[in-house]
Design an enzyme around this catalytic site. Structure first.
Site, PDB file in Angstrom:
ATOM      1  N   GLU A 366     -45.793 -42.442  59.708  1.00 61.96           N
ATOM      2  CA  GLU A 366     -45.911 -41.239  60.642  1.00 61.96           C
ATOM      3  C   GLU A 366     -46.915 -41.347  61.841  1.00 61.96           C
ATOM      4  OE1 GLU A 366     -47.200 -37.133  59.667  1.00 61.96           O
ATOM      5  OE2 GLU A 366     -44.931 -36.723  59.603  1.00 61.96           O
ATOM      6  N   HIS A 397     -39.519 -54.880  36.816  1.00 61.92           N
ATOM      7  CA  HIS A 397     -38.273 -54.722  36.034  1.00 61.92           C
ATOM      8  C   HIS A 397     -37.154 -53.857  36.891  1.00 61.92           C
ATOM      9  CE1 HIS A 397     -40.139 -56.170  32.520  1.00 61.92           C
ATOM     10  NE2 HIS A 397     -41.499 -55.352  32.839  1.00 61.92           N
ATOM     11  N   LYS A 520     -36.424 -30.197  62.494  1.00 63.23           N
ATOM     12  CA  LYS A 520     -36.837 -28.732  61.936  1.00 63.23           C
ATOM     13  C   LYS A 520     -36.023 -27.823  62.855  1.00 63.23           C
ATOM     14  CE  LYS A 520     -41.869 -30.259  61.043  1.00 63.23           C
ATOM     15  NZ  LYS A 520     -43.079 -29.923  61.257  1.00 63.23           N
TER      16      LYS A 520
HETATM   17  O1  F6P Z   1     -43.624 -32.536  59.393  1.00 63.24           O
HETATM   18  C1  F6P Z   1     -44.763 -33.258  59.494  1.00 63.24           C
HETATM   19  C2  F6P Z   1     -46.024 -32.677  59.412  1.00 63.24           C
HETATM   20  O2  F6P Z   1     -46.253 -32.217  60.607  1.00 63.24           O
HETATM   21  C3  F6P Z   1     -46.948 -33.510  58.880  1.00 63.24           C
HETATM   22  O3  F6P Z   1     -47.635 -34.644  59.911  1.00 63.24           O
HETATM   23  C4  F6P Z   1     -47.954 -32.961  58.167  1.00 63.24           C
HETATM   24  O4  F6P Z   1     -48.826 -33.281  57.384  1.00 63.24           O
HETATM   25  C5  F6P Z   1     -47.040 -32.004  57.414  1.00 63.24           C
HETATM   26  O5  F6P Z   1     -45.861 -31.728  58.511  1.00 63.24           O
HETATM   27  C6  F6P Z   1     -47.534 -30.748  57.050  1.00 63.24           C
HETATM   28  O6  F6P Z   1     -48.033 -29.878  58.165  1.00 63.24           O
HETATM   29  P1  F6P Z   1     -49.009 -28.694  58.019  1.00 63.24           P
HETATM   30  O7  F6P Z   1     -50.224 -29.054  56.950  1.00 63.24           O
HETATM   31  O8  F6P Z   1     -49.388 -27.948  59.265  1.00 63.24           O
HETATM   32  O9  F6P Z   1     -48.237 -27.524  57.036  1.00 63.24           O
END
Ligand code: F6P
Length: 557
Positions: A366, A397, A520
């Site tokens: 990431e 394995h 998202k």
């Molecule tokens: O979708 C990626 C992300 O933004 C990560 O970088 C982060 O760790 C995770 O989602 C959770 O985000 P948050 O802590 O804001 O819920």
């Protein structure tokens, strides 16, 4: 440009040109050539590739590098102004350019009694204050003074978060708290948005004695919001108490968004805050680690931070040539960028570290899974490799066959633990000790076989054993003296700094993650479609997705 000018241009010395030329030589040399034999040169090479930091020892001798490679790589790092950028990182410079903020996760583990670097003071003081609040909360819990809405003491914690708000604490809980005797309260992790991890917990746990920890840097992540809503509905239905009242007793919030925690109904006393300058995947050390402290005790959490801090100091103060995260980063970049090795396996030889590959996947991929540089130009070469892995002894394995005799080149980190603590000196202790040796022997054997391939077969046995082991798979062996909080903290911080160093080499921003956003948004529209709601954003039609939506609808009727 005429031919002679071209050839003189090609001869211009730059660290990158030198590395490319050197890579051609190394590509033509096998690891068996580099490593094999007990002659003086091999001994010397091998010795120059072993490094220790306190109770962590790293052997890079099975990497496809020579002393010259390391010297060219460190030249390259210097030409990227790594030392200057390292100082800037610790001084709170806005290294996260796209979000215009610093990356000061080191402040979350900076000890109170040590002066922070100039520029980090305010951040370190803020983190210290939150750590004190966290410690008070943990103490209240351990003293049985944290009461749920029905007046019973809390016995279990359900930590709800995802990505960086889950992977770090979960890894530490599994690694350091695997045995019930190590746990002060039961801690359970819920991350997956489907609710599937909540269902068994709702059958097992007592709603009257369960505390929810809502861990979300942004406080907006759908996965976490939906899980929390379900968990609160469970508590509310089971205890016949309204959600607003429950939030006052059985919900802790950890976020950068105090305003949103307040709006949600989490009392100030149950809010833990961190700041935007702690990236999600670097947030284990912040109050995001509260569940670890609740499970294992403040002393263990503090040791974890101390270990990480010792790695910070090492990174900040050690010359590049002996700097472990710098070397890890340079060798990693060498493998992916110059030797074109596209994947990297993380192979812990201790089942307690089962979640380490997943943790490092987020940390590295990431962060540095990017191909547009800070200069907004396309990076013209490979950056972060694909990380993957599993508990080494089990993976032997499963997928090792391909690594030994398949057609893919991979690099790997073998991570092993030299000693463990057992109560028993009798047959039980002996048996466990034998298992330890068995595991270590397998780790060393596999690392050697990855490197040497058929050359690992002694001359006298050639012809009697199946051959065709490809070898030449570069790997590092990372040995921890013990798997304790300090060493694990240091190990994870070394990897964090490795990521930073690679971002400098590749000129990418390791502290943002724009690539996760569009998925998202698309999911939000499709969610509205599935819920039968009007879709409030423009969408792009594709017949495959449309047919799947129809299939789901038909099956759900
Ligand atoms: O979708 C990626 C992300 O933004 C990560 O970088 C982060 O760790 C995770 O989602 C959770 O985000 P948050 O802590 O804001 O819920």
């Amino acid at each position: 440009m005429n031919a002679s000018l071209l050839s003189s241009a090609a001869r211009v010395y730059t660290p990158l040109n030198a590395l490319h030329a050197h890579a051609e030589q190394i590509q033509a040399t096998s690891l068996a050539d580099l490593l094999g034999g007990d002659d003086e040169a091999s001994q010397k090479r091998s010795q120059s590739l072993r490094f220790s930091l306190e109770a962590i020892h790293i052997d890079f001798s099975k990497q496809r590098v020579s002393e010259r490679t390391l010297s060219l790589l460190t030249d390259w790092a210097r030409s990227c102004r790594l030392e200057e950028k390292r100082r800037a990182l610790f001084a709170g410079a806005h290294v996260n350019a796209s979000e215009n903020r610093p990356a000061l996760h080191m402040a979350a583990r900076w000890p109170e009694q040590v002066n922070p670097p100039e520029g980090m003071e305010e951040a370190a003081a803020f983190c210290q204050a939150q750590r004190e609040k966290l410690a008070d909360m943990v103490q209240r819990l351990h003293e049985g003074q944290w009461f749920g809405a029905t007046g019973q003491s809390i016995t279990d914690v359900v930590h709800i978060g995802v990505g960086g708000s889950d992977l770090g604490p979960k890894l530490i809980s599994e690694t350091l708290g695997a045995r019930p005797s190590q746990q002060r309260v039961g801690v359970h992790y819920v991350s997956s948005m489907d609710g599937a991890q909540l269902l068994p917990l709702m059958e097992r746990l007592d709603p009257a004695t369960t505390l929810l920890v809502l861990a979300s840097k942004s406080f907006t992540t759908a996965d976490t919001r939906f899980n929390v809503r379900t968990a609160l509905a469970w508590l509310s239905e089971a205890l016949e108490i309204d959600v607003a009242t429950l939030c006052g007793y059985q919900l802790v919030g950890v976020s950068t968004r105090a305003d949103k925690m307040r709006e949600f109904g989490i009392p100030e006393a149950h809010q833990l805050e961190f700041k935007e300058w702690v990236g999600g995947r670097f947030s284990l050390w912040s109050p995001i680690g509260v569940s670890v402290a609740m499970q294992l005790g403040m002393e263990t959490f503090d040791r974890l931070l101390e270990g990480a801090h010792s790695a910070d100091r090492h990174f900040l103060e050690t010359p590049l040539e002996e700097n472990l995260p710098v070397l890890m980063a340079l060798i990693g970049a060498w493998n992916s960028q110059f030797l074109s090795i596209p994947t990297h396996a993380v192979l812990p030889y201790d089942a307690r570290m089962e979640s380490l590959p997943a943790y490092l996947q987020q940390l590295e991929m990431e962060s540095n899974g990017k191909s547009v540089g800070l200069d907004q130009k396309l990076v013209p070469h490979a950056t972060c490799p694909i990380l993957w892995g599993d508990v080494g002894p089990n993976a032997q394995h499963a997928f090792y066959q391909l690594l030994h005799q398949g057609s893919h080149t991979v690099s790997a980190d073998f991570i092993a633990v030299a000693t463990r603590e057992y109560g028993s000196q009798g047959p039980l202790g002996e048996s466990l000790r034998a298992q330890e040796h068995l595991t270590l022997a397998n780790c060393l054997a596999q690392s050697q076989l990855f490197a040497l391939g058929d050359d690992a077969i002694p001359a006298v046995a050639r012809g009697q054993m199946a051959q065709g082991y490809r070898g030449n798979q570069p790997n590092s062996v990372i040995l921890l003296r013990t798997l304790d909080a300090f060493n694990v903290g240091a190990l994870l911080a070394l990897y964090e700094h490795k990521v930073f160093v690679q971002s400098v080499l590749w000129n990418v921003n390791p502290f943002d993650q724009p690539g996760v956003e569009l998925g998202k948004t698309l999911a939000n529209s499709l969610y509205q479609t599935l819920e039968g709601e009007p879709v409030d954003a423009p969408t792009v039609y594709d017949p495959g997705t449309d047919a799947l939506v129809e299939k789901i609808r038909a099956w759900r009727q």
